[in-house]
Motif scaffolding. Structure first.
Motif, PDB file in Angstrom:
ATOM      1  N   THR A 120       0.861  -1.177   0.000  1.00 22.05           N
ATOM      2  CA  THR A 120       0.000   0.000   0.000  1.00 22.05           C
ATOM      3  C   THR A 120       0.897   1.227   0.000  1.00 22.05           C
ATOM      4  N   GLY A 121       2.038   1.118   0.681  1.00 20.58           N
ATOM      5  CA  GLY A 121       3.086   2.134   0.628  1.00 20.58           C
ATOM      6  C   GLY A 121       4.294   1.554  -0.086  1.00 20.58           C
ATOM      7  N   PRO A 122       5.328   2.378  -0.311  1.00 17.23           N
ATOM      8  CA  PRO A 122       6.486   1.886  -1.067  1.00 17.23           C
ATOM      9  C   PRO A 122       7.287   0.839  -0.305  1.00 17.23           C
ATOM     10  N   ASN A 142       1.989  13.594  10.492  1.00 19.68           N
ATOM     11  CA  ASN A 142       0.923  13.526   9.488  1.00 19.68           C
ATOM     12  C   ASN A 142       1.531  13.367   8.090  1.00 19.68           C
ATOM     13  N   ARG A 144       0.455  13.323   5.230  1.00 16.66           N
ATOM     14  CA  ARG A 144      -0.051  14.181   4.159  1.00 16.66           C
ATOM     15  C   ARG A 144       0.598  15.561   4.133  1.00 16.66           C
ATOM     16  N   THR A 147       3.591  14.326   1.878  1.00 15.59           N
ATOM     17  CA  THR A 147       3.186  13.688   0.629  1.00 15.59           C
ATOM     18  C   THR A 147       1.670  13.797   0.486  1.00 15.59           C
ATOM     19  N   PRO A 148       1.187  14.860  -0.139  1.00 14.42           N
ATOM     20  CA  PRO A 148      -0.272  14.978  -0.300  1.00 14.42           C
ATOM     21  C   PRO A 148      -0.803  13.758  -1.065  1.00 14.42           C
ATOM     22  N   GLY A 149      -1.951  13.250  -0.608  1.00 18.49           N
ATOM     23  CA  GLY A 149      -2.520  12.071  -1.268  1.00 18.49           C
ATOM     24  C   GLY A 149      -2.120  10.775  -0.604  1.00 18.49           C
ATOM     25  N   SER A 150      -1.208  10.820   0.377  1.00 19.86           N
ATOM     26  CA  SER A 150      -0.795   9.593   1.065  1.00 19.86           C
ATOM     27  C   SER A 150      -1.964   8.994   1.846  1.00 19.86           C
ATOM     28  N   VAL A 151      -1.998   7.662   1.963  1.00 17.87           N
ATOM     29  CA  VAL A 151      -3.008   7.032   2.817  1.00 17.87           C
ATOM     30  C   VAL A 151      -2.357   6.415   4.055  1.00 17.87           C
ATOM     31  N   PRO A 154      -1.576   8.597  10.436  1.00 22.26           N
ATOM     32  CA  PRO A 154      -0.705   9.402  11.292  1.00 22.26           C
ATOM     33  C   PRO A 154      -0.309   8.590  12.527  1.00 22.26           C
TER      34      PRO A 154
END
Ligand code: HEM
Lengths: 189, 478
Positions: A120-122, A142, A144, A147-151, A154
């Protein structure tokens, strides 16, 4: 032989276990005996054979950080393996240098192993030294913000607790460092 | 072996309904009742967790400041809760119902069975506390802390003794397929579960990962598959009132599964840091899995020949046959992803949860739901509270399930395609999946409605039966 196993419970039990153990033993007990690299820590002094370096035991602080990585379930979203795919060596690499492929001898001191199954992440197999502490602090507070758009969730209780934060970052900075793969040694602290 | 004679046996064995109307009254079924009612309740509770983690993909800040509700702690609760709180105990409950009937005797010990059910509930409640609190051993499907693992082993032995002792005292010499699958599940799990939970402790790195994958794969292949198929082999003939097509074919399916499955664990590490030759073995055996799957599925379809019209309003049968179709599809995907070229695209993507849910939800949970809908009214000697509501359960699961699987396959494939082009920044591949995760969440809501109607219908049936027994003699329904 198998024709009568529907009448004799004993015959059935024996056959079912024999079948299971043939495959079970050949695929779990035998491979590490055949393939020594699974248990021999990475060590290489000869640059012509690829990146040099030596796998070392984790320090106490790093182990604490690793325990947090396990506890918070980072491994449900991040793998730690650069596979034998060109794209993986590009994606796990950074600042223009490709990552070497992960080999079993880099993970000999890992328990529980953190190879992971889902990105889901790198992939994090070479993330050690990619970012400095301040980046991680902001990111855990946080994701985001950086990296805006990260899921990524936090983790304020880590970012705001120096003990946990130091341990986790100490662990992250070890990832992939047994192989000294950066020609300019440009690791962040 | 005379096929005709074999089929004759099945008619009386698998369909004693009209033939021996009083046979059912020898069964107490207290154990089965406890297992089924608690598992259906956990299905609902864990369904809330499922929705929560699906929602976190859409709104990542959700509940973000509470440590024990973070994604990394709720996901293992979801997985373990569904596997060991809902699906496995539901299958155990059904086994406690099916096995005595196939043996023509009472369950060996109802007291031992009830103790097992109580212990199982202790384990599940322990997990509901331990996982959010962060007690996680760190291996997939084997997250539970060691004290709970020890209790699982004890409960498993109690279950095993009860079932084996029932089989040992059986009246019919020949054992029907469902019995072999149940017995085999008991035997294999006894080795598979400790491999994933205990043997891993003595290893590290790749060696440990190999044991871990042997366990993960066989948790599905040698626990949920055989116990699920045991139920399908019982309920398909029962619910359709048709004898099983072929006893011999079921034996081929069984023994080929027993031989092939255990070899495939390393297909979870294809292209990864594990020996190439082991990957190749795992791939070869993964492809061979098509043999047991196709024999089993052919047997089920052939049983249904001439009976398909029953699907219109036979609800347990709807679940069963859709489950069979999902089984066929899952087990077609499995061998395909293990091929190196396909694996390079779909591995580690959202395709994989699409695949995993088709197996565990679309197939095995459908079998268990069907079995529960079939046996609960019979055990409580009443009618199902509402057939119409059960039909809603089916459609909620079916539409929600398809929405879930299909969007994750499309999304996962696309994601893998993008990852293989390193010029696309990773975060763009995350953003690209957002619509997929939104659809997954709303499909999850539909499935949750399926769970809710299921729970309500079952509980209402039980409550009705309590009120009924006071007034009327038990209704014998076929
Ligand atoms: C309301 C319905 C459900 C929803 C919304 C849901 C949602 C999810 C989500 C979001 C994940 C994490 C996927 C990821 O890591 O990207 C997951 C994983 C998983 N779920 Fe579910 N789930 C549902 C029902 C079920 C059921 C009924 C079962 C089994 C009986 C199940 C078994 C699993 C398993 C085994 C995994 C791990 C998959 C893997 O290893 O890749 N789920 N689920």
């Amino acid at each position: 032989m198998l024709g009568n196993t529907d009448k004799s419970a004993i015959g059935f039990v024996i056959a079912a276990l024999v079948f299971f153990f043939i495959g079970g033993l050949l695929t779990t007990v035998v491979p590490p005996l055949v393939d020594k690299s699974w248990s021999k820590p990475f060590e290489n002094e000869d640059p012509s054979k690829g990146p040099t370096g030596k796998l070392r035991q984790y320090t106490e602080l790093e182990l604490k950080g690793r325990a947090i990585y396990v506890k918070e379930g980072c491994w449900y979203c991040h793998t730690q393996q650069t596979r034998t795919l060109l794209a993986d060596t590009k994606r796990s690499g950074w600042k223009g240098v490709d990552s070497p492929i992960s080999t079993p001898d880099e993970f000999v001191y890992d328990s529980p192993h953190m190879f992971g199954t889902k990105r889901t992440g790198p992939d994090l197999s070479r993330v050690g030294g990619k970012y400095d502490r301040q980046w991680h602090r902001t990111h855990f507070r946080n994701p985001r913000d950086l990296t805006p758009g990260s899921v990524m969730p936090p983790f304020p209780w880590i970012a705001n607790d120096d003990e946990q934060f130091n341990a986790l970052v100490a662990y992250i900075q070890t990832l992939g460092r047994a192989k000294n793969w950066r020609p300019d040694n440009d690791y962040e602290k | 072996m005379p096929e005709q004679g074999q089929r004759q046996v099945q008619v009386t064995r698998a369909t004693p309904i009209g033939a021996v109307p009083l046979a059912d009254s020898i069964h107490e079924d207290t154990t089965a009742k406890w297992f089924l009612l608690s598992s259906v309740t956990y299905f609902f509770i864990v369904g809330i967790i499922a929705l929560t983690i699906a929602a976190k993909f859409v709104w990542p800040q959700l509940l973000g400041s509470v440590a024990y509700l973070t994604y990394g702690r709720l996901r293992p609760l979801h997985v373990n809760g569904m596997l060991f709180g809902w699906l496995l105990p539901a299958d155990l409950g059904l086994a406690y119902y099916v096995v005595p009937r196939l043996c023509g005797v009472k369950l060996w010990s109802e007291k031992l069975g009830i103790a097992t059910a109580v212990l199982w509930n202790v384990i599940v409640l322990g997990a509901v506390y331990a996982l959010p609190a962060g007690y996680n051993k760190g291996w997939e499907y084997a997250e539970l802390p060691l004290p709970l693992v020890a209790l699982v082993v004890v409960a498993w032995v109690m279950f095993g003794i009860n079932i084996f002792a029932t089989v040992a005292t059986r009246k019919y010499e020949q054992m029907y397929v469902s019995l072999w699958y149940t017995l085999a599940t008991i035997l294999w799990t006894t080795f598979v579960y400790p491999t994933g939970n205990v043997a891993v402790l003595f290893t590290t790195g790749t060696n440990q990962a190999n044991l871990n994958w042997m366990y993960v794969h066989n948790a599905v292949g040698l626990i949920f598959t055989p116990i699920g198929l045991a139920m399908a082999y019982y309920f398909i003939p029962k619910a359709s009132n048709t004898p099983l097509y072929s006893h011999k074919l079921s034996m081929i399916g069984f023994w080929s599964l027993a031989f092939v499955y255990v070899w495939t664990g390393a297909h979870h590490m294809i292209h990864g840091p594990i020996s190439q030759w082991l990957q190749t073995i795992a791939i070869a055996f993964s492809v061979m899995l098509l043999i047991p799957v196709w024999t089993v599925v052919y047997n089920f379809f052939a049983t249904m020949k001439g009976q398909w019209h029953q699907l219109r309003d036979n609800i347990p049968l709807k679940f069963l046959m859709s489950g069979v179709v999902f089984y066929l599809l899952t087990c077609f995907q499995g061998p395909m992803h293990s091929l190196r070229s396909v694996n390079a695209i779909v591995s580690k993507t959202d395709w994989i949860p699409g695949h995993a849910h088709m197996a565990l939800l679309g197939c095995f949970s459908f079998f268990a739901i069907s079995g529960t809908y079939y046996v609960v009214p019979r055990m409580f000697k009443t009618k199902l509270h509402s057939d119409a509501l059960a039909n809603w359960t089916f459609w909620f699961f079916m539409i929600g399930g398809l929405g879930f699987f299909v969007t994750l396959w499309l999304g996962g494939f696309w994601q893998g395609w993008q990852w293989n082009n390193p010029s696309i920044p990773f975060i763009d591949t995350v953003k690209a999946l957002k619509p997929v995760w939104t659809v997954r969440f709303f499909s999850g809501v539909l499935m949750f409605l399926g769970i809710a109607t299921f729970l309500f219908n079952i509980l209402a049936t039980v409550v009705n039966s309590g009120q009924q027994t006071a007034r009327t003699a038990p209704a014998v329904t076929a």
